[in-house]
Design a protein around this motif. Sequence first.
Motif, PDB file in Angstrom:
ATOM      1  N   GLN A 223       0.796  -1.231   0.000  1.00  0.00           N
ATOM      2  CA  GLN A 223       0.000   0.000   0.000  1.00  0.00           C
ATOM      3  C   GLN A 223       0.824   1.274   0.000  1.00  0.00           C
ATOM      4  OE1 GLN A 223      -3.415  -0.112   2.729  1.00  0.00           O
ATOM      5  NE2 GLN A 223      -4.367  -0.163   0.708  1.00  0.00           N
ATOM      6  N   ASP A 224       2.116   1.179   0.336  1.00  0.00           N
ATOM      7  CA  ASP A 224       2.931   2.392   0.290  1.00  0.00           C
ATOM      8  C   ASP A 224       3.416   2.681  -1.133  1.00  0.00           C
ATOM      9  OD1 ASP A 224       4.687   0.300   0.133  1.00  0.00           O
ATOM     10  OD2 ASP A 224       5.662   0.679   2.046  1.00  0.00           O
ATOM     11  N   ALA A 225       3.217   1.717  -2.046  1.00  0.00           N
ATOM     12  CA  ALA A 225       3.540   1.894  -3.473  1.00  0.00           C
ATOM     13  C   ALA A 225       4.829   2.683  -3.697  1.00  0.00           C
ATOM     14  CB  ALA A 225       2.378   2.565  -4.204  1.00  0.00           C
ATOM     15  N   PRO A 226       5.959   2.126  -3.244  1.00  0.00           N
ATOM     16  CA  PRO A 226       7.217   2.882  -3.353  1.00  0.00           C
ATOM     17  C   PRO A 226       7.847   2.752  -4.729  1.00  0.00           C
ATOM     18  CG  PRO A 226       7.671   0.738  -2.396  1.00  0.00           C
ATOM     19  CD  PRO A 226       6.170   0.776  -2.675  1.00  0.00           C
ATOM     20  N   VAL A 227       8.890   3.552  -4.946  1.00  0.00           N
ATOM     21  CA  VAL A 227       9.797   3.298  -6.063  1.00  0.00           C
ATOM     22  C   VAL A 227      10.714   2.179  -5.596  1.00  0.00           C
ATOM     23  CG1 VAL A 227      11.709   4.218  -7.413  1.00  0.00           C
ATOM     24  CG2 VAL A 227       9.746   5.690  -6.850  1.00  0.00           C
ATOM     25  N   LEU A 228      10.759   1.095  -6.368  1.00  0.00           N
ATOM     26  CA  LEU A 228      11.587  -0.051  -5.968  1.00  0.00           C
ATOM     27  C   LEU A 228      12.757  -0.185  -6.939  1.00  0.00           C
ATOM     28  CD1 LEU A 228      11.585  -2.442  -3.887  1.00  0.00           C
ATOM     29  CD2 LEU A 228      10.609  -3.833  -5.719  1.00  0.00           C
ATOM     30  N   LEU A 229      13.972  -0.217  -6.383  1.00  0.00           N
ATOM     31  CA  LEU A 229      15.142  -0.403  -7.238  1.00  0.00           C
ATOM     32  C   LEU A 229      15.273  -1.880  -7.588  1.00  0.00           C
ATOM     33  CD1 LEU A 229      17.736   1.835  -5.333  1.00  0.00           C
ATOM     34  CD2 LEU A 229      16.053   2.498  -7.074  1.00  0.00           C
ATOM     35  N   CYS A 230      15.270  -2.186  -8.894  1.00  0.00           N
ATOM     36  CA  CYS A 230      15.320  -3.579  -9.341  1.00  0.00           C
ATOM     37  C   CYS A 230      16.346  -3.703 -10.464  1.00  0.00           C
ATOM     38  CB  CYS A 230      13.959  -3.998  -9.918  1.00  0.00           C
ATOM     39  SG  CYS A 230      12.610  -3.877  -8.752  1.00  0.00           S
ATOM     40  N   PRO A 231      16.959  -4.885 -10.604  1.00  0.00           N
ATOM     41  CA  PRO A 231      17.920  -5.063 -11.700  1.00  0.00           C
ATOM     42  C   PRO A 231      17.216  -5.033 -13.053  1.00  0.00           C
ATOM     43  CG  PRO A 231      17.613  -7.117 -10.457  1.00  0.00           C
ATOM     44  CD  PRO A 231      16.842  -6.070  -9.740  1.00  0.00           C
ATOM     45  N   TRP A 232      17.854  -4.421 -14.024  1.00  0.00           N
ATOM     46  CA  TRP A 232      17.314  -4.428 -15.389  1.00  0.00           C
ATOM     47  C   TRP A 232      17.172  -5.869 -15.877  1.00  0.00           C
ATOM     48  CZ3 TRP A 232      15.385  -0.251 -17.601  1.00  0.00           C
ATOM     49  CH2 TRP A 232      15.924   1.010 -17.360  1.00  0.00           C
ATOM     50  N   GLN A 233      16.193  -6.097 -16.747  1.00  0.00           N
ATOM     51  CA  GLN A 233      16.143  -7.358 -17.466  1.00  0.00           C
ATOM     52  C   GLN A 233      17.331  -7.402 -18.423  1.00  0.00           C
ATOM     53  OE1 GLN A 233      14.463  -9.935 -17.092  1.00  0.00           O
ATOM     54  NE2 GLN A 233      12.348  -9.505 -16.480  1.00  0.00           N
ATOM     55  N   LYS A 234      17.828  -8.596 -18.685  1.00  0.00           N
ATOM     56  CA  LYS A 234      18.914  -8.721 -19.664  1.00  0.00           C
ATOM     57  C   LYS A 234      18.445  -8.159 -21.004  1.00  0.00           C
ATOM     58  CE  LYS A 234      22.025 -10.985 -17.172  1.00  0.00           C
ATOM     59  NZ  LYS A 234      21.623 -10.178 -16.010  1.00  0.00           N
ATOM     60  N   GLU A 235      17.240  -8.581 -21.406  1.00  0.00           N
ATOM     61  CA  GLU A 235      16.642  -8.045 -22.619  1.00  0.00           C
ATOM     62  C   GLU A 235      15.430  -7.236 -22.187  1.00  0.00           C
ATOM     63  OE1 GLU A 235      17.417  -8.894 -26.056  1.00  0.00           O
ATOM     64  OE2 GLU A 235      19.314  -9.492 -25.109  1.00  0.00           O
ATOM     65  N   THR A 236      15.496  -5.931 -22.309  1.00  0.00           N
ATOM     66  CA  THR A 236      14.332  -5.159 -21.894  1.00  0.00           C
ATOM     67  C   THR A 236      13.487  -4.803 -23.100  1.00  0.00           C
ATOM     68  OG1 THR A 236      15.198  -2.939 -22.192  1.00  0.00           O
ATOM     69  CG2 THR A 236      15.770  -4.043 -20.148  1.00  0.00           C
ATOM     70  N   SER A 237      12.212  -4.516 -22.833  1.00  0.00           N
ATOM     71  CA  SER A 237      11.328  -4.075 -23.910  1.00  0.00           C
ATOM     72  C   SER A 237      11.607  -2.617 -24.249  1.00  0.00           C
ATOM     73  CB  SER A 237       9.865  -4.254 -23.490  1.00  0.00           C
ATOM     74  OG  SER A 237       9.545  -3.313 -22.488  1.00  0.00           O
ATOM     75  N   LEU A 238      12.601  -2.030 -23.562  1.00  0.00           N
ATOM     76  CA  LEU A 238      12.995  -0.648 -23.848  1.00  0.00           C
ATOM     77  C   LEU A 238      14.220  -0.677 -24.752  1.00  0.00           C
ATOM     78  CD1 LEU A 238      13.221   1.472 -20.577  1.00  0.00           C
ATOM     79  CD2 LEU A 238      12.000   2.090 -22.642  1.00  0.00           C
ATOM     80  N   ASP A 239      14.337   0.281 -25.643  1.00  0.00           N
ATOM     81  CA  ASP A 239      15.562   0.376 -26.435  1.00  0.00           C
ATOM     82  C   ASP A 239      16.741   0.651 -25.502  1.00  0.00           C
ATOM     83  OD1 ASP A 239      14.002   0.100 -28.583  1.00  0.00           O
ATOM     84  OD2 ASP A 239      13.964   2.241 -29.096  1.00  0.00           O
ATOM     85  N   THR A 240      17.923   0.170 -25.901  1.00  0.00           N
ATOM     86  CA  THR A 240      19.119   0.392 -25.090  1.00  0.00           C
ATOM     87  C   THR A 240      19.358   1.881 -24.875  1.00  0.00           C
ATOM     88  OG1 THR A 240      19.968  -1.425 -26.392  1.00  0.00           O
ATOM     89  CG2 THR A 240      21.478  -0.432 -24.810  1.00  0.00           C
ATOM     90  N   GLU A 241      19.088   2.641 -25.927  1.00  0.00           N
ATOM     91  CA  GLU A 241      19.294   4.083 -25.830  1.00  0.00           C
ATOM     92  C   GLU A 241      18.445   4.660 -24.695  1.00  0.00           C
ATOM     93  OE1 GLU A 241      17.836   6.239 -29.181  1.00  0.00           O
ATOM     94  OE2 GLU A 241      18.549   8.167 -28.403  1.00  0.00           O
ATOM     95  N   ASN A 242      17.185   4.253 -24.645  1.00  0.00           N
ATOM     96  CA  ASN A 242      16.284   4.762 -23.614  1.00  0.00           C
ATOM     97  C   ASN A 242      16.719   4.302 -22.229  1.00  0.00           C
ATOM     98  OD1 ASN A 242      15.013   4.855 -26.169  1.00  0.00           O
ATOM     99  ND2 ASN A 242      13.073   5.250 -25.144  1.00  0.00           N
ATOM    100  N   ARG A 243      17.167   3.043 -22.191  1.00  0.00           N
ATOM    101  CA  ARG A 243      17.630   2.482 -20.930  1.00  0.00           C
ATOM    102  C   ARG A 243      18.768   3.336 -20.371  1.00  0.00           C
ATOM    103  NH1 ARG A 243      20.239  -3.361 -19.362  1.00  0.00           N
ATOM    104  NH2 ARG A 243      21.802  -2.116 -18.312  1.00  0.00           N
ATOM    105  N   ASP A 244      19.700   3.684 -21.239  1.00  0.00           N
ATOM    106  CA  ASP A 244      20.836   4.487 -20.791  1.00  0.00           C
ATOM    107  C   ASP A 244      20.430   5.900 -20.417  1.00  0.00           C
ATOM    108  OD1 ASP A 244      22.438   2.344 -21.097  1.00  0.00           O
ATOM    109  OD2 ASP A 244      23.237   2.933 -23.053  1.00  0.00           O
ATOM    110  N   LEU A 245      19.378   6.376 -21.095  1.00  0.00           N
ATOM    111  CA  LEU A 245      18.897   7.720 -20.764  1.00  0.00           C
ATOM    112  C   LEU A 245      18.231   7.742 -19.399  1.00  0.00           C
ATOM    113  CD1 LEU A 245      17.328   8.885 -24.126  1.00  0.00           C
ATOM    114  CD2 LEU A 245      19.131  10.054 -22.839  1.00  0.00           C
ATOM    115  N   ILE A 246      17.669   6.598 -19.003  1.00  0.00           N
ATOM    116  CA  ILE A 246      16.900   6.560 -17.764  1.00  0.00           C
ATOM    117  C   ILE A 246      17.787   6.298 -16.556  1.00  0.00           C
ATOM    118  CG2 ILE A 246      15.184   5.142 -16.536  1.00  0.00           C
ATOM    119  CD1 ILE A 246      13.793   5.177 -19.467  1.00  0.00           C
TER     120      ILE A 246
END
Lengths: 800, 329
Positions: free
Chosen positions: A281-304
Amino acid sequence: MNCSAVRVRISGQVQGVGFRPFVYNLACRLGLRGEVANSPAGVELVIEGDESGLTRFQQLLWDELPPMALIEQLNSEPVPLSYFDSFKILPSAKGEVSITATPDAAVCPDCLAELFNPSDRRYLYPFINCTNCGPRYSLIKALPYDRTNTTMSAFDLCTACLSEYNDPADRRFHAQPNACPDCGPGLSFTDEKGHFVKTGELHDESLIAAATLIRAGKIVAVKGVGGFHLICDARNADAVVRLRQQKQRPDKPFALLGLNTESLNTVVQLDDNRRQRLQAQDAPVLLCPWQKETSLDTENRDLIASGLNWCGVMLPHSPLHFLLLHQLCGRPEASDWLESEQQPLLVMTSANRSGNPLITDNQQALIELRGIADGFLLHNRDIHIRCDDSVVNGLSDSMPIVRRGRGLAPQVIQLPQSGPSVLATGAFFKNTICVTKGDKAYVSQYIGDLDNPDCCHSLSEMVNHLIQLLDVVPQQVVCDQHPDFFSSLFARQFAERHDLPLQSVQHHHAHIAAVMAEHQLSGAVLGLALDGLGLGDCDQLWGGELLRVDGRGTERTGRLSSLLLPGGDKAAAEPWRVAAGMLYQSGQSDEIDKRFHYAGVATVKQMLNQHINCPQTSSAGRLFDGVAALLGLCSINSYEAQAAMQLESAALSYVEQYGWPECEPLLSAGVATDVAADSSTIDSADMTLTELNLATLLTTLSEIEDPLYGAALFHRQFIDGLGCWVFDTVQASGINRVVLAGGCFLNQLLLRGLTEQLELNGIEVFSAGKIPCNDGGISLGQAQVALQLSLPANRQNSNY
Amino acid sequence: MAHGSGGKAMAQLIDELFLQAFSNPWLDKMNDQACFSLPAGRVVMATDSHVISPLFFPGGDIGSLSVHGTVNDVAMSGAVPKYLSAGFILEEGFALSSLKQLVESMAHAAEAAGVAIVTGDTKVVERGKGDGCFITTTGVGVVPEGLNISGDQVAVGDKILVSGTLGDHGVAIMSLREGLSFETTIESDSQSLQDLVAAMVEVVPDISCMRDPTRGGLAATLNEIAQSAGVGMQIYEAQIPVKPQVSAACEFLGLDPLYVANEGKLIAFCPADQAEQLLAVMREHPKGRDAAIIGDVTEDSLKFVQMETTFGGKRMVDWINGEQLPRIC
Ligand SMILES: [Fe+3]
Ligand SMILES: [Mg+2]
Ligand SMILES: [Zn+2]
Ligand SMILES: [Zn+2]
């Protein structure tokens, strides 16, 4: 039938969370009679019926506890029968309410179902809530927690809402923020210039306008529960680049918002543990390891999250965010869409100009975010108490809290002792304040860094707010030992104005005491503080210390060997300066200008040679910075702890691929040589000051070519070296309990590695869990120290 | 320079040196005091002891500095400085040639500031008990009719002005002392400001307050005034004049130019509607060529001095107790 009666007294977070209707409904279901009322300590009830019913009741009380309720203590005792004819909820009289203010909570499953049910009267209503969910702390102006004391007092309940509010059987019985489209707050939308966009169906039109901008790669400021966010499409690289430029935030990672764990799992690795944490219920920002293959472009991943192999993610925490995603998903019907993977992925970052506090006010947002946001999704439910998103570290199983904000504040910590009320004003960065009442400590939410004037004002307001909310009069004031922090100045002035005793507590003593408070430890412990900088005795700059701490005070028993900080504070912003100091110390001054090509490098060399503005420090934080720069990973911090995070990230990458590097020990502990300036606060001091010597390790690292290997080697050696050093100190002191504290323990490799080592040697290890291990926990530690020192002398057999 | 026996002849020599350099009707009388009358108006008096190492630096020396420091303290009240006294403490062994140089520099500075050094005293201390030369000066001046310039006059809404670039003196001294070399030599801004002040008060007699931001720099001075006047202040980083080479040196050294000493600059507060006019007068004057309006006096219960950074963020320009201790945590 054999009837009996019991009186049950419950304390904890049991008011304003639907506890009384829950009890009412439970009693009615089981055919029991009696009454329930709020009490100053929490809730008190008398219940009558047959044995089995009563047993069942006490069982289900725990099993079916409302989501926002928290039972701290429950006492039940048999009482004579009163022969009630039904079960009643008694109204609460003034003075009968406890001091607990409840944190804000994410929307509950019942409300979510109603939100997307076309036949519900709150269909698509952005402010739906009930006693099991919704805003709390952010709305509260004063206690008791009644609508009139919240920012909802501006809205009169309509007949339908009022009858829910008054019906004990209803999920909205005494839900203070209860509202509906007929009587409650509404949305509006303005363009980038602050002009209201004329709309027909207000809620819909506003959401459509916001979603349209986001889809077009624009930035929208959205008023949430604890403050504004800036939101853009995480899959649109141009949008993210623009957000970085507009916010002047070149590298600091952004958090991502996805509809559900299925959607987030396409970018970060979510195990069951992490899924559960995200959905709490506190709905925090949770730090998690990236997926090896993300549905995000690598460029976006690096931007984030540039240079990091983890990323902060979160789920929607209010109906408004669900509705925004609903729009972005193309307004799907029914509720299946809520469970399945959805494409939209948003960057969600707190809306403020760098360093300023989070914006909470519509007008302020329109002024301060001009030029950053392309549109504003606003509402007219005022935010009284600012709360940033909470951040939790999901890289470790224990999921320690990095930042306490929305959903986690205010935090109540049960202390190991009781005493006169203390006001503690915290440190400088990531400031929080703490007020104690009896044996409980109330820690405020993250206030911010005190180099910002608005954050300083916030601190001052927060003190008044918390004191008022808790209805206490502090009897003493405590602050950091550094005289120039605003928190210290404020404490001095507060103490003077109210004629109260003031004391200062050494920064790392406070770090360790915070962990002791959280774990209710009394007696002696050995504390290892690995931290940025804190002022120690004789104006020394501490940050890598072994302290013996007990109820009487602290004694420094060990430290890391010294590093140099050419340029003082400037060296914290520019890790290459620390690395230059390391090269100078290892006799490799020639290397300095070969490796670093900054304009000031010649001056820095001269400063090192001539000892100009090059203070010494035992700070572990600066060690991580310097090593990161030495390995070529990060030379300039564009946000706090960037170098240290990139160093941890590099080590993780290496270890995942190749395992830990093996090498003979490069660190050694010995007796410190220049101890003249060191002093202690315990007169029974017979321990010598030891020093963990970093020289050999640093020289070795300076010759390593592969930064990932270097990072892993550094972590391995540092953990092992610390482990032996602490173990030796445990042996010498006979104290077998070790507290790990300070900001460096946000580094999970370090925390896990060292904990394992020490535990293998039979040492009991404690670290921060509920309270951040960084300076966000300082105020709690200060309060704990002050309380202990204020205990009567006979309970401590000391001469304080 | 000799001390004790045999010092008598030396003392005489020194007296002659002073007499020659500072010569004026009051000093020439060789009394133990100076007797003078002053024009009508309130009389202002200020004193300052000058201790600086090194004694000679780019842009000045302890002699001229000891005149500028006190003349400026007198002038900040709006007064016209008239007379100075000078007390010297000399260390045994201090070169007579150096002393001669300092005294001549003082005489020049006094002449340029329109003040007469009318009385003085010299003591010689044993070797090792002084740092070459210490100079204490006391100044007397008269405030023209109709001026009321003082820290407590500062009011919410006032504009804050500075007369030129900040940090020059402190950085010049530090560079010289530590043997730091930068691309261009940074000079101290040591100068007297009585003529600039005269021009300013003539056009804008409503100036609320003036200060010379010496030790502790702009930051310390603004905080002092904020405290005494019970107001807040908002300044704008982009508007604050700092020479690029001073800014770069500070950047390298890890110093903040706002906290660095100045010896020839002033800060002025005046009602907002006269600020542009005041700025124009200052800029016309050679000692105010780089003058700028740098901020506003605000209402603030916590009496903060805050700065909007060039990045649009906000920063405390706070009070510092003594030396700047690192505090990044
Ligand atoms: Fe710390
Ligand atoms: Mg002075
Ligand atoms: Zn709900
Ligand atoms: Zn309604």
